[in-house]
Design an enzyme around this catalytic site. Structure first.
Site, PDB file in Angstrom:
ATOM      1  N   TYR A 156       0.896  -1.317   0.003  1.00 56.29           N
ATOM      2  CA  TYR A 156      -0.025   0.062   0.101  1.00 56.29           C
ATOM      3  C   TYR A 156       0.727   1.306   0.090  1.00 56.29           C
ATOM      4  O   TYR A 156       0.653   2.347  -0.528  1.00 56.29           O
ATOM      5  CB  TYR A 156      -0.857  -0.152   1.248  1.00 56.29           C
ATOM      6  CG  TYR A 156      -2.070   1.077   1.353  1.00 56.29           C
ATOM      7  CD1 TYR A 156      -2.725   1.122   0.579  1.00 56.29           C
ATOM      8  CD2 TYR A 156      -1.685   1.984   2.415  1.00 56.29           C
ATOM      9  CE1 TYR A 156      -3.940   2.055   0.687  1.00 56.29           C
ATOM     10  CE2 TYR A 156      -2.721   3.094   2.384  1.00 56.29           C
ATOM     11  CZ  TYR A 156      -3.822   3.182   1.691  1.00 56.29           C
ATOM     12  OH  TYR A 156      -4.675   4.201   1.711  1.00 56.29           O
ATOM     13  N   LYS A 160       1.112   4.138  -2.851  1.00 62.74           N
ATOM     14  CA  LYS A 160       0.647   5.522  -2.418  1.00 62.74           C
ATOM     15  C   LYS A 160       1.845   6.597  -2.714  1.00 62.74           C
ATOM     16  O   LYS A 160       1.921   7.823  -3.070  1.00 62.74           O
ATOM     17  CB  LYS A 160       0.285   5.837  -0.896  1.00 62.74           C
ATOM     18  CG  LYS A 160      -1.250   4.845  -0.812  1.00 62.74           C
ATOM     19  CD  LYS A 160      -2.497   5.386  -1.756  1.00 62.74           C
ATOM     20  CE  LYS A 160      -3.608   4.691  -1.541  1.00 62.74           C
ATOM     21  NZ  LYS A 160      -4.826   5.462  -2.247  1.00 62.74           N
TER      22      LYS A 160
HETATM   23  P1  NAP Z   1     -13.360   2.209   0.948  1.00 63.03           P
HETATM   24  O1  NAP Z   1     -14.459   2.727   1.996  1.00 63.03           O
HETATM   25  O2  NAP Z   1     -12.773   0.942   1.214  1.00 63.03           O
HETATM   26  O3  NAP Z   1     -13.735   2.562  -0.681  1.00 63.03           O
HETATM   27  C1  NAP Z   1     -13.057   2.256  -1.556  1.00 63.03           C
HETATM   28  C2  NAP Z   1     -13.810   2.467  -2.832  1.00 63.03           C
HETATM   29  O4  NAP Z   1     -12.760   2.157  -3.943  1.00 63.03           O
HETATM   30  C3  NAP Z   1     -15.103   1.776  -3.212  1.00 63.03           C
HETATM   31  O5  NAP Z   1     -15.990   2.534  -3.798  1.00 63.03           O
HETATM   32  C4  NAP Z   1     -14.684   0.376  -3.787  1.00 63.03           C
HETATM   33  O6  NAP Z   1     -15.959   0.076  -4.810  1.00 63.03           O
HETATM   34  C5  NAP Z   1     -13.715   1.147  -4.803  1.00 63.03           C
HETATM   35  N1  NAP Z   1     -12.932   0.222  -5.471  1.00 63.03           N
HETATM   36  C6  NAP Z   1     -12.149  -0.772  -4.777  1.00 63.03           C
HETATM   37  N2  NAP Z   1     -11.622  -1.378  -5.736  1.00 63.03           N
HETATM   38  C7  NAP Z   1     -12.002  -0.801  -7.313  1.00 63.03           C
HETATM   39  C8  NAP Z   1     -11.726  -1.548  -8.431  1.00 63.03           C
HETATM   40  N3  NAP Z   1     -10.819  -2.503  -8.928  1.00 63.03           N
HETATM   41  N4  NAP Z   1     -12.244  -0.949  -9.282  1.00 63.03           N
HETATM   42  C9  NAP Z   1     -12.957   0.411  -9.161  1.00 63.03           C
HETATM   43  N5  NAP Z   1     -13.323   0.567  -7.926  1.00 63.03           N
HETATM   44  C10 NAP Z   1     -12.783   0.118  -6.755  1.00 63.03           C
HETATM   45  O7  NAP Z   1     -11.879   3.332   0.992  1.00 63.03           O
HETATM   46  P2  NAP Z   1     -11.923   4.792   1.466  1.00 63.03           P
HETATM   47  O8  NAP Z   1     -11.258   4.714   2.901  1.00 63.03           O
HETATM   48  O9  NAP Z   1     -13.206   5.743   1.081  1.00 63.03           O
HETATM   49  O10 NAP Z   1     -10.320   4.952   0.601  1.00 63.03           O
HETATM   50  C11 NAP Z   1     -10.725   5.847  -0.536  1.00 63.03           C
HETATM   51  C12 NAP Z   1      -9.315   6.172  -1.004  1.00 63.03           C
HETATM   52  O11 NAP Z   1      -8.806   7.076  -0.046  1.00 63.03           O
HETATM   53  C13 NAP Z   1      -8.286   5.101  -1.179  1.00 63.03           C
HETATM   54  O12 NAP Z   1      -7.774   5.326  -2.448  1.00 63.03           O
HETATM   55  C14 NAP Z   1      -7.621   4.863  -0.098  1.00 63.03           C
HETATM   56  O13 NAP Z   1      -6.311   4.281  -0.244  1.00 63.03           O
HETATM   57  C15 NAP Z   1      -7.299   6.489   0.284  1.00 63.03           C
HETATM   58  N6  NAP Z   1      -7.195   6.711   1.679  1.00 63.03           N
HETATM   59  C16 NAP Z   1      -7.751   6.409   2.617  1.00 63.03           C
HETATM   60  C17 NAP Z   1      -7.553   6.575   4.163  1.00 63.03           C
HETATM   61  C18 NAP Z   1      -8.342   6.219   5.134  1.00 63.03           C
HETATM   62  O14 NAP Z   1      -8.067   6.372   6.264  1.00 63.03           O
HETATM   63  N7  NAP Z   1      -9.730   5.797   5.025  1.00 63.03           N
HETATM   64  C19 NAP Z   1      -6.379   6.934   4.269  1.00 63.03           C
HETATM   65  C20 NAP Z   1      -5.469   7.539   3.125  1.00 63.03           C
HETATM   66  C21 NAP Z   1      -5.890   7.238   1.982  1.00 63.03           C
HETATM   67  P3  NAP Z   1     -16.783  -1.253  -4.250  1.00 63.03           P
HETATM   68  O15 NAP Z   1     -17.604  -0.479  -3.154  1.00 63.03           O
HETATM   69  O16 NAP Z   1     -17.824  -1.427  -5.342  1.00 63.03           O
HETATM   70  O17 NAP Z   1     -15.988  -2.223  -3.767  1.00 63.03           O
END
Ligand code: NAP
Length: 248
Positions: A156, A160
């Site tokens: 990861y 990133k």
């Molecule tokens: P999340 O709740 O797990 O949601 C992930 C989203 O990505 C969902 O809409 C999922 O679709 C979609 N996705 C996963 N695999 C995919 C694929 N192969 N093709 C198209 N869509 C796909 O994650 P989140 O926390 O909102 O994170 C969103 C972004 O922010 C990510 O890039 C993550 O790395 C980054 N981020 C998050 C955090 C945190 O603390 N949450 C911190 C830093 C960065 P489905 O629902 O259909 O699976």
């Protein structure tokens, strides 16, 4: 004041979490929103209805972010459906955490493909459109983990950190055509992605945050709103930490 009135945005991975938060804030600011999901069809269609009710155009597309061909087809379809694209948000991402010693090759590869290769796929597919119109804002969802690393997340963190190098390079390549590319590095944001963590890990993350709380999808969406709008017209190639002060 609506900061994105009449603009068309495409957001990957907006069926939940941060992507969904961005879609709602963008629609509140007058943007038409195309967004993708991987498997969560029901919440994606519910979000589509919620956005339409705000009086903007909105459509959910099932599309695998890791597929180069799917990205090309997606951009073509969105341009046909919406008439153009002004903003691209590469947000889709996954985690498959493990210590390096126990990490499988497939867990490394799938995280790189969905988190990093997807950014290449989408940016490449949209590049011609942005070049022709001599404008466009690209926002890549990196992470504090890409800036400082994290034990148990080599795959990861590499994906990133790679997004940050990609962002800065695109900013250098396309800046002369008025195409901006920036990254956001969220800290600990409370979504399904972080729900998977055990309470001890969550507490240690919270203890390290000067603002003493996890962030919300809206906190990240507001930073995206800034990068998508003309408020950031003179900003490109930057990484904005939205982390409650975690990396300070
Ligand atoms: P999340 O709740 O797990 O949601 C992930 C989203 O990505 C969902 O809409 C999922 O679709 C979609 N996705 C996963 N695999 C995919 C694929 N192969 N093709 C198209 N869509 C796909 O994650 P989140 O926390 O909102 O994170 C969103 C972004 O922010 C990510 O890039 C993550 O790395 C980054 N981020 C998050 C955090 C945190 O603390 N949450 C911190 C830093 C960065 P489905 O629902 O259909 O699976």
């Amino acid at each position: 004041m609506k900061l994105l009135a009449g603009k068309n945005a495409i957001i990957t991975g907006a069926s939940r979490g941060i992507g969904m938060g961005i879609a709602k804030v963008f629609a509140d600011h007058g943007a038409n929103v195309a967004f993708t999901y991987s498997s969560s069809e029901k919440p994606a269609l519910e979000l589509q209805e919620e956005l339409l009710a705000k009086g903007v155009t909105a459509k959910a597309y099932k599309s695998d972010a890791a597929s180069f061909e799917a990205a090309e087809a997606l951009i073509k379809n969105v341009i046909e459906d919406f008439g153009g694209i002004d903003i691209l948000i590469n947000n889709a991402g996954i985690t498959k955490d493990n210590l390096l010693m126990r990490m499988s090759e497939s867990d490394f590869d799938s995280v790189i493909e969905i988190n990093l290769k997807s950014v290449f796929n989408m940016t490449k597919a949209i590049q011609r459109t942005f070049l022709k119109q001599r404008s466009g804002s690209i926002i890549n969802m990196s992470s504090v983990v890409g800036v400082k690393g994290n034990a148990g997340q080599t795959n990861y963190a590499a994906s990133k950190a790679g997004m940050i190098g990609f962002t800065k390079s695109v900013a250098l390549e396309l800046g002369s055509r008025n195409i901006r590319c920036n990254a956001i590095a969220p800290g600990f944001i409370e979504t399904e992605m972080t729900e998977k963590l055990d309470e001890k890990t969550v507490q240690s993350w919270r203890d390290g945050i000067p603002l003493k709380r996890g962030g919300s999808p809206e906190d990240i969406a507001n930073a995206c709103l800034f990068f998508a709008s003309d408020l950031s017209a003179y900003i490109t190639g930057q990484v904005l930490n939205v982390d409650g002060g975690m990396l300070t």
